[in-house]
Design an enzyme around this catalytic site. Structure first.
Site, PDB file in Angstrom:
ATOM      1  N   HIS A   3      46.458 -18.036  91.345  1.00  0.00           N
ATOM      2  CA  HIS A   3      45.655 -18.633  90.278  1.00  0.00           C
ATOM      3  C   HIS A   3      44.160 -18.594  90.578  1.00  0.00           C
ATOM      4  O   HIS A   3      43.343 -18.797  89.678  1.00  0.00           O
ATOM      5  CB  HIS A   3      46.112 -20.069  89.971  1.00  0.00           C
TER       6      HIS A   3
ATOM      7  N   ASP B 144      52.753 -17.963  93.376  1.00  0.00           N
ATOM      8  CA  ASP B 144      51.327 -18.285  93.317  1.00  0.00           C
ATOM      9  C   ASP B 144      50.600 -17.807  94.567  1.00  0.00           C
ATOM     10  O   ASP B 144      49.741 -18.505  95.110  1.00  0.00           O
ATOM     11  CB  ASP B 144      51.094 -19.781  93.110  1.00  0.00           C
TER      12      ASP B 144
ATOM     13  N   SER C  59      42.265 -24.432  96.902  1.00  0.00           N
ATOM     14  CA  SER C  59      43.406 -23.559  96.643  1.00  0.00           C
ATOM     15  C   SER C  59      43.284 -22.254  97.405  1.00  0.00           C
ATOM     16  O   SER C  59      42.227 -21.634  97.430  1.00  0.00           O
ATOM     17  CB  SER C  59      43.508 -23.237  95.151  1.00  0.00           C
TER      18      SER C  59
END
Length: 515
Positions: A138, A168, A241
């Site tokens: 992402h 992901d 992230s």
């Protein structure tokens, strides 16, 4: 295999993307069997004794380990196109629904104009000396440009090597050699209570270290079902992230991916993709291989014990309810039907829908998969030839129907009242009024009587009851018959699938106790 379902945690809390990275990687420890390679970071503390026992003096300071691994952690900056809302002079701010950056006053929106570019930031870490970097999918999905800022201040252009929406994870690469790197810990598993350190780029601030412990393992929060997350309480925020989570020796035990938060900031509940999963996926991506998973074309619903009981099964029943079957898909050709209960895949019993997703995902395209189902109280085994699972965004797009939100007033026709809910067969007028897609069949909830079983469920006006006790309903009489049968059987409630503009939900309509 399964269509991705909308994932919601709590009424006010949500799973938020945590844009940030921690460094992890190829690290040798005294007593380790791997040979040291050029550029490989070597820890100064011994890892003798228990696999994750802290060295003498811990946790007095994490400074030494942060200093060792920080050179392998990078900031990732991306530019991603954002669509300009129709009829608006501005563009959507990524991650902030409802917030729009206004365009120049007095200038109408140009439908032929190039999409605006929004800047984003995340984290990543080197896993090889020749420039391969791990991050989250992402962080880099749909990015027009990717830049990597290193701990020494250098900024390098990066290219996308490969990404996997299912887990992901993504791999990018910068040109060069002799980069400091880290590696995933494969032999030892962390325990709940073990110390962890996260290094990343929260809110674009640059290299930041936080510490905490492993709070839980095998958290099943993944809407696609391919990750059993580590839960950690080291502070993770937006921008973290894609970074790794380290153990006390600097070994990478996870890749930070998400947080659970009512505020958008860290509340001490973060989730990291386990190293074993990340290593297997990133190895394939580095070799230029696409990640392929089995697919049979069904939507599976995991049910609670009370819901299984409402369907006439015991509360201990294990399996998943087939909610949808893709027309002419592998499952349809193999004989799977809506309403079947899948209880095993290739002879292995399954717990729930997530378990089914993983079992089918392990298959290769064109493999024969044995699916055991319960249908009308009888078990039977079906053989389904696996297809190839489409990308998650394609599956999600199939579930988007463009329906309007709730908020319409009740219909003038209150319909037939069943256990406190006024229901009517779908008419063209009701379909238009409530934005019901042509693919949805059932009975429309036109009103709800306060103080009844339907009221306790919070069924909104405009929702559609599509199935009741695993039977399709297309009229009020169908629903009345199901309710009557459930009462006669002494069941505590009626299990229902209910369409809403935000997705199909499950509900058990409580029935009055027999006199």
């Amino acid at each position: 295999m399964l269509k991705r379902k909308e994932f919601i945690l709590g009424a006010a809390c949500g799973l938020l993307v945590a844009a940030g990275a921690t460094a992890g990687g190829v690290i040798s420890w005294p007593g380790a069997y791997a040979e040291t390679r050029p550029g490989q970071i070597v820890a100064s503390a011994g890892a003798s004794g228990l696999a994750f026992a802290p060295p003498q003096g811990a946790p007095l300071s994490f400074a030494d380990i942060v200093q060792q691994v920080a050179p392998a952690v990078v900031q990732i900056e991306v530019e991603t196109p954002v669509e300009r809302p129709q009829g608006m002079q501005g563009f959507q701010i990524p991650g902030m629904p409802g917030f729009v950056i206004p365009g120049p006053q007095g200038q109408p929106a140009n439908p032929d104009a190039e999409p605006e570019l929004a800047q984003g930031a995340g984290s990543g870490f080197f896993i090889s000396a020749d420039g391969f970097i791990v991050t989250n999918n992402h962080v880099v999905a749909n990015a027009k440009s990717i830049k990597v800022k290193m701990s020494d201040g250098r900024t390098l252009d990066a290219t996308l090597v490969g990404r996997d929406q299912g887990t992901d994870l993504a791999v990018i690469k910068v040109e060069g050699s002799d980069f400091k790197f880290v590696s995933f810990e494969e032999s030892a598993e962390p325990r709940v209570g073990d110390w962890v350190v996260a290094v990343g780029n929260p809110f674009g601030l640059g290299g930041t270290a936080t510490a905490g412990i492993v709070s839980a393992k095998a958290r099943d929060i993944d809407p696609t079902g391919y990750n059993d997350y580590l839960q950690i309480d080291a502070a993770i925020n937006r921008g973290n992230s894609g970074g790794p989570t380290f153990d006390i020796y600097g070994r990478v035990i996870g890749v930070n991916s998400a947080i659970f938060s009512p505020t958008g900031g860290s509340v001490g509940i973060g989730f990291a993709i386990p190293a074993a999963t990340a290593k297997a996926i990133t190895d394939q991506l580095m070799r230029g291989q696409a990640i392929q998973r089995g697919y049979i074309g069904v939507g599976i619903r995991s049910l609670s014990p009370d819901q299984w009981e409402a369907l006439g099964e015991s509360k201990e029943f294990k399996g998943g309810l087939v909610e949808t079957v893709s027309p002419d898909g592998p499952a349809a050709r193999g004989g799977v039907r809506v309403g079947d209960y899948i209880v095993s895949v290739n002879g292995e019993a399954v717990e729930n829908g997530t378990d089914i997703t993983r079992q089918v995902g392990r298959a290769k395209p064109n493999d024969n998969i044995r699916i055991e189902v319960v249908r009308d109280g009888r078990r039977q085994t079906l053989t389904v030839r696996s297809g190839t699972r489409p990308p998650e965004d394609e599956l999600n797009a199939e579930n988007e129907d463009g329906a309007t939100p709730f908020g319409q007033p009740p219909s003038a026709d209150g319909g037939t009242v069943v256990e406190g809910a006024g229901v009517s067969a779908i008419t063209p007028a009701l379909r238009e009024r409530y934005g019901i897609p042509t693919t949805v069949e059932g009975v429309v909830v036109t009103r709800v009587t306060p103080g009844t079983g339907a009221a306790t469920l919070g069924l909104p006006v405009g929702s559609v009851i599509t199935r009741a006790n695993n039977r399709a309903v297309t009229s009020a009489a169908d629903l009345e018959a199901v309710v009557a049968a459930a009462k006669e059987a002494g069941r505590p409630g009626v299990f229902m699938l209910v369409w809403t503009p935000r997705g199909t939900v499950t509900a058990v309509l409580p029935l009055p106790k027999p006199e």
